[in-house]
Write a protein that holds these residues in place. Sequence first.
Motif, PDB file in Angstrom:
ATOM      1  N   PRO A 170      32.214  34.054  41.944  1.00  0.00           N
ATOM      2  CA  PRO A 170      32.717  33.966  43.318  1.00  0.00           C
ATOM      3  C   PRO A 170      31.903  34.847  44.265  1.00  0.00           C
ATOM      4  O   PRO A 170      31.648  36.025  43.964  1.00  0.00           O
ATOM      5  CB  PRO A 170      34.149  34.485  43.207  1.00  0.00           C
ATOM      6  CG  PRO A 170      34.510  34.366  41.771  1.00  0.00           C
ATOM      7  CD  PRO A 170      33.253  34.504  41.002  1.00  0.00           C
ATOM      8  N   ALA A 171      31.494  34.263  45.360  1.00  0.00           N
ATOM      9  CA  ALA A 171      30.680  35.000  46.317  1.00  0.00           C
ATOM     10  C   ALA A 171      31.552  35.665  47.350  1.00  0.00           C
ATOM     11  O   ALA A 171      32.757  35.404  47.437  1.00  0.00           O
ATOM     12  CB  ALA A 171      29.712  34.044  46.996  1.00  0.00           C
ATOM     13  N   ILE A 172      30.925  36.535  48.127  1.00  0.00           N
ATOM     14  CA  ILE A 172      31.651  37.195  49.218  1.00  0.00           C
ATOM     15  C   ILE A 172      32.099  36.135  50.217  1.00  0.00           C
ATOM     16  O   ILE A 172      31.324  35.251  50.572  1.00  0.00           O
ATOM     17  CB  ILE A 172      30.734  38.266  49.841  1.00  0.00           C
ATOM     18  CG1 ILE A 172      30.641  39.415  48.834  1.00  0.00           C
ATOM     19  CG2 ILE A 172      31.288  38.741  51.170  1.00  0.00           C
ATOM     20  CD1 ILE A 172      29.620  40.433  49.115  1.00  0.00           C
ATOM     21  N   PRO A 173      33.379  36.164  50.619  1.00  0.00           N
ATOM     22  CA  PRO A 173      33.925  35.053  51.408  1.00  0.00           C
ATOM     23  C   PRO A 173      33.258  34.906  52.762  1.00  0.00           C
ATOM     24  O   PRO A 173      32.747  35.869  53.346  1.00  0.00           O
ATOM     25  CB  PRO A 173      35.395  35.412  51.560  1.00  0.00           C
ATOM     26  CG  PRO A 173      35.483  36.868  51.294  1.00  0.00           C
ATOM     27  CD  PRO A 173      34.403  37.174  50.317  1.00  0.00           C
ATOM     28  N   ASP A 174      33.325  33.680  53.218  1.00  0.00           N
ATOM     29  CA  ASP A 174      32.736  33.321  54.487  1.00  0.00           C
ATOM     30  C   ASP A 174      33.564  33.908  55.622  1.00  0.00           C
ATOM     31  O   ASP A 174      34.799  33.916  55.565  1.00  0.00           O
ATOM     32  CB  ASP A 174      32.730  31.795  54.570  1.00  0.00           C
ATOM     33  CG  ASP A 174      31.720  31.312  55.559  1.00  0.00           C
ATOM     34  OD1 ASP A 174      30.529  31.482  55.297  1.00  0.00           O
ATOM     35  OD2 ASP A 174      32.140  30.793  56.610  1.00  0.00           O
ATOM     36  N   VAL A 220      26.381  43.782  30.131  1.00  0.00           N
ATOM     37  CA  VAL A 220      26.848  42.904  29.059  1.00  0.00           C
ATOM     38  C   VAL A 220      28.187  43.365  28.486  1.00  0.00           C
ATOM     39  O   VAL A 220      28.772  42.687  27.655  1.00  0.00           O
ATOM     40  CB  VAL A 220      25.808  42.819  27.913  1.00  0.00           C
ATOM     41  CG1 VAL A 220      24.565  42.098  28.382  1.00  0.00           C
ATOM     42  CG2 VAL A 220      25.474  44.211  27.391  1.00  0.00           C
ATOM     43  N   GLY A 221      28.646  44.531  28.939  1.00  0.00           N
ATOM     44  CA  GLY A 221      29.957  45.008  28.493  1.00  0.00           C
ATOM     45  C   GLY A 221      29.869  45.900  27.278  1.00  0.00           C
ATOM     46  O   GLY A 221      28.934  45.808  26.481  1.00  0.00           O
ATOM     47  N   THR A 222      30.824  46.821  27.146  1.00  0.00           N
ATOM     48  CA  THR A 222      30.939  47.678  25.968  1.00  0.00           C
ATOM     49  C   THR A 222      32.412  47.719  25.569  1.00  0.00           C
ATOM     50  O   THR A 222      33.229  46.998  26.147  1.00  0.00           O
ATOM     51  CB  THR A 222      30.477  49.116  26.264  1.00  0.00           C
ATOM     52  OG1 THR A 222      31.444  49.716  27.134  1.00  0.00           O
ATOM     53  CG2 THR A 222      29.107  49.166  26.891  1.00  0.00           C
ATOM     54  N   GLU A 223      32.725  48.593  24.657  1.00  0.00           N
ATOM     55  CA  GLU A 223      34.130  48.731  24.274  1.00  0.00           C
ATOM     56  C   GLU A 223      34.977  49.210  25.437  1.00  0.00           C
ATOM     57  O   GLU A 223      36.167  48.938  25.506  1.00  0.00           O
ATOM     58  CB  GLU A 223      34.258  49.755  23.135  1.00  0.00           C
ATOM     59  CG  GLU A 223      34.042  49.150  21.787  1.00  0.00           C
ATOM     60  CD  GLU A 223      34.226  50.178  20.689  1.00  0.00           C
ATOM     61  OE1 GLU A 223      35.053  51.078  20.861  1.00  0.00           O
ATOM     62  OE2 GLU A 223      33.524  50.067  19.678  1.00  0.00           O
ATOM     63  N   ASP A 224      34.360  49.973  26.355  1.00  0.00           N
ATOM     64  CA  ASP A 224      35.146  50.566  27.440  1.00  0.00           C
ATOM     65  C   ASP A 224      35.225  49.690  28.678  1.00  0.00           C
ATOM     66  O   ASP A 224      36.010  49.982  29.576  1.00  0.00           O
ATOM     67  CB  ASP A 224      34.527  51.920  27.833  1.00  0.00           C
ATOM     68  CG  ASP A 224      34.628  52.906  26.691  1.00  0.00           C
ATOM     69  OD1 ASP A 224      35.628  52.839  25.960  1.00  0.00           O
ATOM     70  OD2 ASP A 224      33.700  53.720  26.537  1.00  0.00           O
ATOM     71  N   GLY A 225      34.392  48.672  28.753  1.00  0.00           N
ATOM     72  CA  GLY A 225      34.429  47.870  29.966  1.00  0.00           C
ATOM     73  C   GLY A 225      33.913  46.480  29.707  1.00  0.00           C
ATOM     74  O   GLY A 225      33.049  46.280  28.858  1.00  0.00           O
ATOM     75  N   PRO A 226      34.460  45.496  30.430  1.00  0.00           N
ATOM     76  CA  PRO A 226      34.052  44.109  30.192  1.00  0.00           C
ATOM     77  C   PRO A 226      32.660  43.820  30.748  1.00  0.00           C
ATOM     78  O   PRO A 226      32.146  44.581  31.573  1.00  0.00           O
ATOM     79  CB  PRO A 226      35.123  43.317  30.946  1.00  0.00           C
ATOM     80  CG  PRO A 226      35.558  44.212  32.041  1.00  0.00           C
ATOM     81  CD  PRO A 226      35.435  45.613  31.504  1.00  0.00           C
ATOM     82  N   THR A 227      32.087  42.736  30.284  1.00  0.00           N
ATOM     83  CA  THR A 227      30.820  42.299  30.859  1.00  0.00           C
ATOM     84  C   THR A 227      31.057  41.834  32.287  1.00  0.00           C
ATOM     85  O   THR A 227      32.146  41.373  32.635  1.00  0.00           O
ATOM     86  CB  THR A 227      30.217  41.151  30.039  1.00  0.00           C
ATOM     87  OG1 THR A 227      29.122  40.611  30.769  1.00  0.00           O
ATOM     88  CG2 THR A 227      31.233  40.054  29.809  1.00  0.00           C
ATOM     89  N   LEU A 228      30.042  42.017  33.098  1.00  0.00           N
ATOM     90  CA  LEU A 228      30.176  41.616  34.495  1.00  0.00           C
ATOM     91  C   LEU A 228      29.306  40.408  34.796  1.00  0.00           C
ATOM     92  O   LEU A 228      29.126  40.049  35.965  1.00  0.00           O
ATOM     93  CB  LEU A 228      29.813  42.781  35.404  1.00  0.00           C
ATOM     94  CG  LEU A 228      30.675  44.028  35.200  1.00  0.00           C
ATOM     95  CD1 LEU A 228      30.271  45.124  36.173  1.00  0.00           C
ATOM     96  CD2 LEU A 228      32.158  43.708  35.377  1.00  0.00           C
ATOM     97  N   VAL A 229      28.788  39.795  33.745  1.00  0.00           N
ATOM     98  CA  VAL A 229      27.969  38.611  33.973  1.00  0.00           C
ATOM     99  C   VAL A 229      28.890  37.490  34.433  1.00  0.00           C
ATOM    100  O   VAL A 229      29.839  37.130  33.727  1.00  0.00           O
ATOM    101  CB  VAL A 229      27.232  38.202  32.675  1.00  0.00           C
ATOM    102  CG1 VAL A 229      26.439  36.923  32.909  1.00  0.00           C
ATOM    103  CG2 VAL A 229      26.323  39.324  32.226  1.00  0.00           C
ATOM    104  N   GLY A 230      28.654  37.006  35.638  1.00  0.00           N
ATOM    105  CA  GLY A 230      29.437  35.884  36.141  1.00  0.00           C
ATOM    106  C   GLY A 230      30.682  36.269  36.906  1.00  0.00           C
ATOM    107  O   GLY A 230      31.458  35.399  37.276  1.00  0.00           O
ATOM    108  N   VAL A 231      30.908  37.567  37.110  1.00  0.00           N
ATOM    109  CA  VAL A 231      32.104  37.909  37.899  1.00  0.00           C
ATOM    110  C   VAL A 231      31.867  37.711  39.388  1.00  0.00           C
ATOM    111  O   VAL A 231      32.814  37.582  40.163  1.00  0.00           O
ATOM    112  CB  VAL A 231      32.602  39.356  37.643  1.00  0.00           C
ATOM    113  CG1 VAL A 231      32.977  39.546  36.186  1.00  0.00           C
ATOM    114  CG2 VAL A 231      31.582  40.382  38.087  1.00  0.00           C
ATOM    115  N   GLY A 232      30.602  37.702  39.780  1.00  0.00           N
ATOM    116  CA  GLY A 232      30.293  37.372  41.162  1.00  0.00           C
ATOM    117  C   GLY A 232      30.305  38.562  42.099  1.00  0.00           C
ATOM    118  O   GLY A 232      30.833  39.638  41.789  1.00  0.00           O
ATOM    119  N   ALA A 233      29.694  38.341  43.245  1.00  0.00           N
ATOM    120  CA  ALA A 233      29.582  39.408  44.242  1.00  0.00           C
ATOM    121  C   ALA A 233      30.943  39.796  44.803  1.00  0.00           C
ATOM    122  O   ALA A 233      31.192  40.965  45.119  1.00  0.00           O
ATOM    123  CB  ALA A 233      28.658  38.955  45.373  1.00  0.00           C
ATOM    124  N   ALA A 234      31.852  38.817  44.908  1.00  0.00           N
ATOM    125  CA  ALA A 234      33.169  39.108  45.489  1.00  0.00           C
ATOM    126  C   ALA A 234      33.892  40.156  44.661  1.00  0.00           C
ATOM    127  O   ALA A 234      34.535  41.065  45.194  1.00  0.00           O
ATOM    128  CB  ALA A 234      34.003  37.825  45.558  1.00  0.00           C
TER     129      ALA A 234
END
Lengths: 359, 562, 267
Positions: C132-136, C72-86
């Motif tokens: 974004p998913a891992i590319p085809d 969900v993210g903290t002060e030191d790093g953004p949330t990764l929800v929705g950044v995708g496998a890619a």
Amino acid sequence: MSEQSHGGPEHTGAVEHAGVEESGKYAIDNPGLPPHRPRLADEDPKAAKRAERQVAFLFGISIVGTLVFFVGYFVVGQIGPDTPVATVRLQNMLLGLGTAFAMLGIGVGIVHWAKTLMPDHETTELRHEVRTEADRQIAVGMIEDIVDETQVKRRPLLRNTLIGAGVLAILPAIAIFRDLDDTDNRSDLATENFGPERLRHTMWATDVRLVRDPTGTPIKASDVTIGSAFHVIPEGLNELEPHEMLNQKAKAVVLLMRMNPEDMQVSPERENWNVDGIVAYSKVCTHVGCPVALYEQHTHHLLCPCHQSTFDLARECKVIFGPAGHALPQLPIRVNEEGFLVARSDFHEPVGPAYWERG
Amino acid sequence: MSTSTTNEYQASTPTGKIANFMDTRAGLSPMVKEFGRKIFPDHWSFMFGEVALYTFIILLMSGTFLTLFFDPSMAHTTYEGSYKPLYGVEMSVAYASALDISFDIRGGLFMRQVHHWAALLFVAAMSVHMLRVFFTGAFRRPRELNWVVGCTLLILGLAAGFTGYSLPDEMLSGNGLRIIDGVVKAIPVIGTYISFFLFGGEFPGDDIIGRLYILHVLVVPALILLMIVIHLFMVVVHKHTQYPGPGRTENNVVGYPVGPVYAAKAGGFFFIVFGVVALLGGFFTINAIWNYGPYDPSPVQAGTQPDWYIGFVDGALRLMPGWLGDFSFKWDIPFPWGTNTLALGVLLPALVPAGILFTVMFGWPWIERWVTKDNREHHILDRPRNAPTRTGVGVAGIIWYCVMWAAASSDLIATHFSVSLNDVTYWLRALFVFGPFIGFIITKRVCLALQRKDREIVLHGREAGVIEMTPEGEFRERHERLDDYRLYKLVSFENKKPVPAQPGRDGKIKAAEKQRAKFNRWFYEERVAPVTREELAEAKTHDHSDVPSAVEGQDSQSSIGH
Amino acid sequence: MKALSQKRRHPVAGLALLLLGLLITGGLYSVASTMNQAQASNTGSSYSAEDITEGEKLFNANCATCHGIGAVGTEDGPTLVGVGAASVNFQVGTGRMPMQMQGPQAQAKPNQFSDEQTAQLAAYVASLGAGPAIPDEQYLDTDSEDVDLGNGGTLFRVNCAMCHNAAAAGGALTRGKYAPSLAGVSEQHIYEAMITGPQNMPVFSDANIKPEDKRDIIAFLKQIESQGSPGGASLGSLGPVSEGLLVWTGGLAVLIGFMVWLTTRSS
């Protein structure tokens, strides 16, 4: 320099020399050329023979170099559509290597020859005055006589009318270059006016669609996600005649980006110039015109790679670093009925670098 | 005719027969008499001018080859040549023909690279040659005019380089032209029109390549050739300068005769220069036009720079801040007829540093003559240390130039040394202001220190590298006296004292003269005097005593400010 | 707006902002991807439940310090929800994550995780939200018949060369950030960088540059990298600066050597 510091030449009016030699000027007097030291090859015939062989060997290297050149040219052979880049590189290297050896062989050989076998006695040659005093006096006298015989000094009317005619006669040589810019009398170029007014207008106009550069496909607002950057041209640009296309493109290129609307400062008169944080700015740097295309999606900075002018997208592309003198012009945009991005109007100010008539 | 030839000189050798033929038809004997055994002094630093001359010859040869294949047209075409990554790309005919030279003509790429490397070397050699002339004082009377011709050659060299750089019409040089367009537009009143006249309308138009081409292949080289002829003619008239040394006086030239030694060395050196340029052309890519793609106003590449010799102007453009706080250098001037814009943020850096540099360069012989009141002929060169102020000014100029030059690669400095681009700019801005002063002070000190070292060596000999133990058990390094030949080189320079302000004809001292005297003091006040006869004699008497010489002798500091 | 951005350090505000941004990103992304037939599956459903649990373990052990439990993210790093496998595959696969230290920019370094672990991490992050998913594979096939190098080169120059340099040698950005050289970067990572916009790189979604065009760009990059410079050593493909440097340090220095030899007396 004061004259007594070096004795002062007696012949007044003649050219003074810096260090006219006189004994006692320096801590020791000029001892003259050092004694000649013979070289090995001067005394030892064997050494001379060896030097000769070395020079011949170097000339031999030159011959080999020329052969290498021909190997590169004829054996590697003709280059064309099926030649791999590696072969082009090999040929280039062989030509370079061959030429280098051919030239260095001759050059180093000749110099080695001169250094080892040709006489190496330093010799002295006297300088003479550039011109003698008497010559100069005669020349000046002649010129004065010539000027006098023309009577130009006595007849100022002649002089003045000649100067006047001469000055005027130069003007056609300047005026004749007027048609270096002949766009105003060329029917094939659709410019309505000659002069700086052209710089105020671009191809952008109400409802011109924003399309991708270079493909020319239109852009839906929904395509532009936060953090993305699109390189944009006006629709119809690619259909222009090639020369006109480049001229228009040079003014019309736009960078389209989307930011979080929360992060943007929007001045009141530009409230409706963006679409939910989708903004379009001229890509032509206001410094000297390079494309400002380096977009940093987290800092919202636009950087020009030529002179590092930095613009802050969050503050309507205000200059925050570098030599640019004013903000990038914004292109007002909206979404049309089909969901495509279109321009609301042309830019509200001239794009690109400042010029005198910009105002 | 045959009857009158009975008394004619009859040559017996084949060489003599050819010479006889030529002389009776073209009258060449006086030239041979004049040049055949003319003396040229030999020193490595005298050869930079030759490098410039030879690279220019290489440029003419390789350039002629390139013109046979290059088509300077901005007409539109689709590339169908051999370079795959550009196949099918729309471009101008000029760019396509430059690619064809590189990929479809045997040796074309090599010639392109030789031409471009030679061009870089040409300007570099001219620059170093001018620095040599400056630091040794070779520009002084009677050679001032030749210095001016040399400066003109440097500017023509820049013009030749710049016009050539733009010809392939690819993205890098296209953006370079766009920068020129932006700079030209910043010129008040006429700038916009000059830009239109240059480009035949709006940028980029379809005229500029053809126009630059004719300048590049005809006008500029012709002017360079003319200037070279004048330059060399004057060298012959003046005879070459020489460094101070035994046997050398203001009235003679010591060196080797043109035939055979000097001609062989100089001729051989042409082949050496050609060989080195060929090595560069064969092994190192230059101006990889295939990477840049056709010119298009939209793309640009990271690291957009001009060739090195234009770099200092580009760097000045980068260093200039566009804003100071809330003050913009773009100045909108309200006139009764409307508002006009003065783009000082472009105008100042583009014109002022280059203007100062070239004005001082052209005028230096007269500036120095005015300050020093030294209007004598000089054929013996100054050793740079013996003219500390001039050397300091020269180094200050070099530093100023180099700061701007470095600024032109600020982005590459940032990426390659992992520092912030912005910090590089801040540092260079500071150095732009303070660097020349620091450089001047340090250089002057170094020169004075070297002069003191010379004194020390003259008076006490050079350190022999032999450590001796005295009977008392003390360790000392033995010092060896120089022979007269070496000694003369170290003592034969003038002790130039400041010339106080001189009254004019009316007996009054003018303000300009006072100013001159001030500069003059600055020029000469701090100096190390050459060793005098008396000092040397005294040092020698000490030598003959049992006391080893190095420890004794007068403190050389005392000679400062005589 | 300004107030909000200035108070970004406040954890709740920052979180709200990031979530808002991600909601918009994710939402728009799904719109974009449904329009685009070629878009590969982006739900993460191709990963097994086991991958996801293994990935969660790895995540909690290696990433949660900065990105928080549940990403969900903290002060030191953004949330990764929705950044995708890619995004995970790019950041972890190039060694940029985990970061060695905070700095202007995460540096590429030797990979910390095995391919399997990277896949498990990707599976876990993909399961948290659509991205974004891992590319085809078909868009990474640079030897394909349909590849148009000229098109790839043109698109590269318009969209990429201003930061990465025309020969992909890299370039400087503001305040210590930079665009890296693309030599030696795998096809997959280049593609993923384009669709995810790592660090300060803008996103070039498939709605902006079509997957086929991305393949052309990658093919162009691989072509210029493998062919080398036709003229000899490329001098870093940095343009006139390295050329000028060579002519002064190499060319002129060699000539000075010759000059000194030429003017010294032979023994």
